[in-house]
Design a protein around this motif. Structure first.
Motif, short mmCIF file in Angstrom:
data_model
loop_
_atom_site.label_atom_id
_atom_site.label_comp_id
_atom_site.label_asym_id
_atom_site.label_seq_id
_atom_site.Cartn_x
_atom_site.Cartn_y
_atom_site.Cartn_z
N ALA A 103 -73.34 -18.38 5.47
CA ALA A 103 -73.45 -17.36 4.41
C ALA A 103 -74.62 -17.66 3.48
O ALA A 103 -75.33 -16.75 3.04
CB ALA A 103 -72.14 -17.26 3.63
N GLU A 104 -74.87 -18.95 3.19
CA GLU A 104 -76.00 -19.34 2.36
C GLU A 104 -77.32 -18.93 3.02
O GLU A 104 -78.23 -18.41 2.36
CB GLU A 104 -75.99 -20.85 2.14
CG GLU A 104 -74.89 -21.36 1.25
CD GLU A 104 -74.86 -22.88 1.21
OE1 GLU A 104 -75.80 -23.50 1.78
OE2 GLU A 104 -73.93 -23.45 0.61
N ILE A 105 -77.42 -19.19 4.32
CA ILE A 105 -78.65 -18.86 5.06
C ILE A 105 -78.89 -17.36 5.05
O ILE A 105 -80.00 -16.88 4.79
CB ILE A 105 -78.56 -19.40 6.50
CG1 ILE A 105 -78.54 -20.94 6.48
CG2 ILE A 105 -79.71 -18.88 7.36
CD1 ILE A 105 -78.19 -21.56 7.80
N GLU A 106 -77.83 -16.59 5.31
CA GLU A 106 -77.96 -15.14 5.32
C GLU A 106 -78.38 -14.61 3.95
O GLU A 106 -79.26 -13.74 3.85
CB GLU A 106 -76.64 -14.52 5.76
CG GLU A 106 -76.70 -13.01 5.94
CD GLU A 106 -75.45 -12.46 6.57
OE1 GLU A 106 -75.48 -11.29 7.03
OE2 GLU A 106 -74.42 -13.18 6.62
N ALA A 107 -77.79 -15.15 2.89
CA ALA A 107 -78.14 -14.69 1.54
C ALA A 107 -79.58 -15.05 1.20
O ALA A 107 -80.31 -14.25 0.58
CB ALA A 107 -77.18 -15.32 0.53
N GLU A 108 -80.02 -16.24 1.58
CA GLU A 108 -81.39 -16.67 1.29
C GLU A 108 -82.41 -15.81 2.02
O GLU A 108 -83.45 -15.44 1.46
CB GLU A 108 -81.56 -18.14 1.68
CG GLU A 108 -82.99 -18.67 1.62
CD GLU A 108 -83.62 -18.55 0.23
OE1 GLU A 108 -84.87 -18.53 0.16
OE2 GLU A 108 -82.88 -18.47 -0.77
N GLU A 109 -82.13 -15.48 3.29
CA GLU A 109 -83.06 -14.65 4.04
C GLU A 109 -83.10 -13.23 3.48
O GLU A 109 -84.18 -12.62 3.41
CB GLU A 109 -82.67 -14.63 5.52
CG GLU A 109 -82.79 -15.97 6.22
CD GLU A 109 -84.16 -16.59 6.06
OE1 GLU A 109 -85.17 -15.86 6.17
OE2 GLU A 109 -84.24 -17.81 5.81
N SER A 110 -81.98 -12.72 3.04
CA SER A 110 -81.96 -11.39 2.41
C SER A 110 -82.75 -11.40 1.11
O SER A 110 -83.50 -10.46 0.81
CB SER A 110 -80.52 -10.95 2.16
OG SER A 110 -79.80 -10.83 3.37
N ARG A 111 -82.59 -12.45 0.31
CA ARG A 111 -83.33 -12.56 -0.94
C ARG A 111 -84.84 -12.65 -0.70
O ARG A 111 -85.64 -12.00 -1.39
CB ARG A 111 -82.86 -13.80 -1.71
CG ARG A 111 -83.47 -13.94 -3.10
CD ARG A 111 -83.40 -15.37 -3.59
NE ARG A 111 -84.16 -16.28 -2.76
CZ ARG A 111 -85.49 -16.39 -2.82
NH1 ARG A 111 -86.20 -15.64 -3.66
NH2 ARG A 111 -86.11 -17.23 -2.03
N ALA A 112 -85.25 -13.46 0.29
CA ALA A 112 -86.67 -13.62 0.58
C ALA A 112 -87.29 -12.30 1.03
O ALA A 112 -88.41 -11.95 0.65
CB ALA A 112 -86.86 -14.69 1.65
N ALA A 113 -86.55 -11.56 1.86
CA ALA A 113 -87.07 -10.27 2.33
C ALA A 113 -87.18 -9.27 1.19
O ALA A 113 -88.16 -8.52 1.09
CB ALA A 113 -86.17 -9.73 3.44
N SER A 115 -87.57 -9.87 -2.05
CA SER A 115 -88.58 -10.24 -3.04
C SER A 115 -89.99 -10.19 -2.49
O SER A 115 -90.95 -10.22 -3.25
CB SER A 115 -88.30 -11.65 -3.56
OG SER A 115 -88.47 -12.61 -2.51
N GLY A 116 -90.13 -10.10 -1.17
CA GLY A 116 -91.45 -10.12 -0.56
C GLY A 116 -92.07 -11.49 -0.54
O GLY A 116 -93.25 -11.66 -0.23
N GLU A 117 -91.31 -12.51 -0.83
CA GLU A 117 -91.79 -13.90 -0.86
C GLU A 117 -92.29 -14.33 0.52
O GLU A 117 -93.29 -15.01 0.66
CB GLU A 117 -90.66 -14.80 -1.34
CG GLU A 117 -90.93 -16.28 -1.28
CD GLU A 117 -89.70 -17.09 -1.67
OE1 GLU A 117 -89.49 -18.16 -1.06
OE2 GLU A 117 -88.96 -16.67 -2.56
N ARG A 118 -91.57 -13.94 1.53
CA ARG A 118 -91.94 -14.23 2.92
C ARG A 118 -91.13 -13.32 3.84
O ARG A 118 -90.19 -12.65 3.38
CB ARG A 118 -91.66 -15.70 3.28
CG ARG A 118 -90.20 -16.11 3.10
CD ARG A 118 -89.95 -17.51 3.62
NE ARG A 118 -88.61 -17.99 3.28
CZ ARG A 118 -87.50 -17.67 3.96
NH1 ARG A 118 -87.57 -16.85 5.01
NH2 ARG A 118 -86.32 -18.13 3.59
#
Length: 368
Positions: A103-113, A115-118
């Motif tokens: 769940a942490e990985i999924e949330a981090e990837e959603s946040r990165a997408a 924010s446009g960070e990567r």
């Protein structure tokens, strides 16, 4: 000196020569037998102490890897029809105290997408290894491989790769679920990776060695096999059919080198487990028919589907001594993907024979 002393000296010298002549070989034989018996006793004691030690992973002198060759010695190829793949229907589920990691990985990837960070890592559908069993055919004792897979995804794989992360009780997935003395026994949720690795040799006898991109999530920047491709449920399973490992290898050759099946021959050499990361691999050898290294470089310069996965390619003469020296280079020895050295060794054995390869490797080690 008196005549008596002189006579005694001459007699003593003669007797010494006689005794040396008669008993020198006898004493040497006795000493040799004592040394051999002592060495044998030491070896037997050492052997008894080492009984029960787990299977050894691949090593070459000072180069030690976590790659365990489970089946195949490079000498004989494993026939396509000898590999039986079964896909079970139940999808992998992580234990409750590891599910939060995914769940942490999924949330981090959603946040990165967002924010446009990567660019977010795509959660592609994958396979986990339920079991891999080896048997022999009845008539000619050829390898028979039975591979059982379960559905999983990339986020589950990334969560399961955290084998040394602490669980609430202080243990880790490695200490709780894995027995180092039984490396082939592991729950499927810790084995969410199966791929193919291919050693490609050009028509002018050069081994292709690739370096993984710094942008990939696993194994960034290490030197690796010529081609590396993971099984995909979306791509490699047509309808309800189980994946064909040779077809996966051909897909890897097409996507990473822009090569078509009629341009090379393909041999399955072994099944290998990276015991440190719990990643399975089928090891292949591919020989290009008419394409030289220069022509292959020109082909790839005109476009490769998965170019982003690699950041460099080198060519090594496909001779045992040259490959062994290359593997042991100071700037390479600690920068290999775990399964690559074993793959190159098996490919050499397949082409040049075990005795010749091991002689060349031993010589390369002595010259370090």
């Amino acid at each position: 000196m008196s005549g008596i002393d002189l006579g005694n000296g001459v007699v003593g010298a003669i007797l010494g020569v006689v005794f040396a002549t008669l008993f020198q070989q006898w004493t040497q034989d006795i000493w040799f037998r004592i040394r051999r018996r002592s060495a044998g006793m030491v070896r037997s004691l050492t052997f008894r102490e080492r009984q029960g030690v787990p299977w050894s992973t691949f090593s070459l002198g000072p180069l030690h890897t976590s790659a365990l060759i489970v089946e195949g010695d490079g000498d004989r190829a494993i026939a396509p029809e000898a590999v039986h793949v079964q896909v079970l229907t139940d999808e992998i589920a992580l234990p409750e105290d590891m599910a939060g990691w995914r769940a942490e990985i999924e949330a981090e990837e959603s946040r990165a997408a967002a924010s446009g960070e990567r660019a977010a890592v795509w959660n592609g559908p994958r396979y986990a290894v339920e079991s891999l069993e080896i048997s022999r055919s009845a008539l000619d004792e050829q390898s028979e491989v039975h591979l059982r897979l379960r559905p999983t995804d990339y986020y589950t794989f990334l969560a399961a790769q955290q084998l040394d992360r602490r669980l609430p009780d202080g243990s880790t997935p490695r200490t709780r679920y894995l027995d180092p003395e039984q490396p082939l026994s592991a729950p499927a949720f810790l084995q969410c990776s199966f791929g193919v690795n291919i050693a490609v040799v050009t028509s002018d006898h050069l081994l292709v060695v690739s370096r993984r991109s710094d942008r990939v999530r696993v194994g960034a920047g290490v030197w690796n096999s010529s081609v590396n491709e993971g099984l995909s449920r979306h791509i490699d399973s047509s309808g309800r059919n189980a994946p064909d490992l040779h077809a996966v290898a051909r897909r890897g050759m097409r996507e990473e080198m822009s090569l078509e099946p009629h341009e090379y021959t393909l041999s399955l050499l072994a099944f290998v487990l990276d015991v440190e990361k719990r990643q399975w691999s089928a090891h292949f050898y591919a020989r290009l028919g008419d394409m030289t290294a220069e022509q292959l470089t020109a082909r790839m310069s005109r476009g490769v589907a998965d170019r982003w996965e690699h950041q460099g390619t080198e060519y090594v003469p496909f001779r045992s001594a040259d490959v062994a020296r290359y593997l042991l280079r100071p700037d390479r020895i600690h920068r290999w993907a775990p399964v690559a050295p074993a793959l190159f060794h098996l490919a050499l054995v397949h082409v040049h024979g075990r005795a010749s390869v091991e002689r060349a490797e031993a010589q390369a080690i002595r010259r370090l």
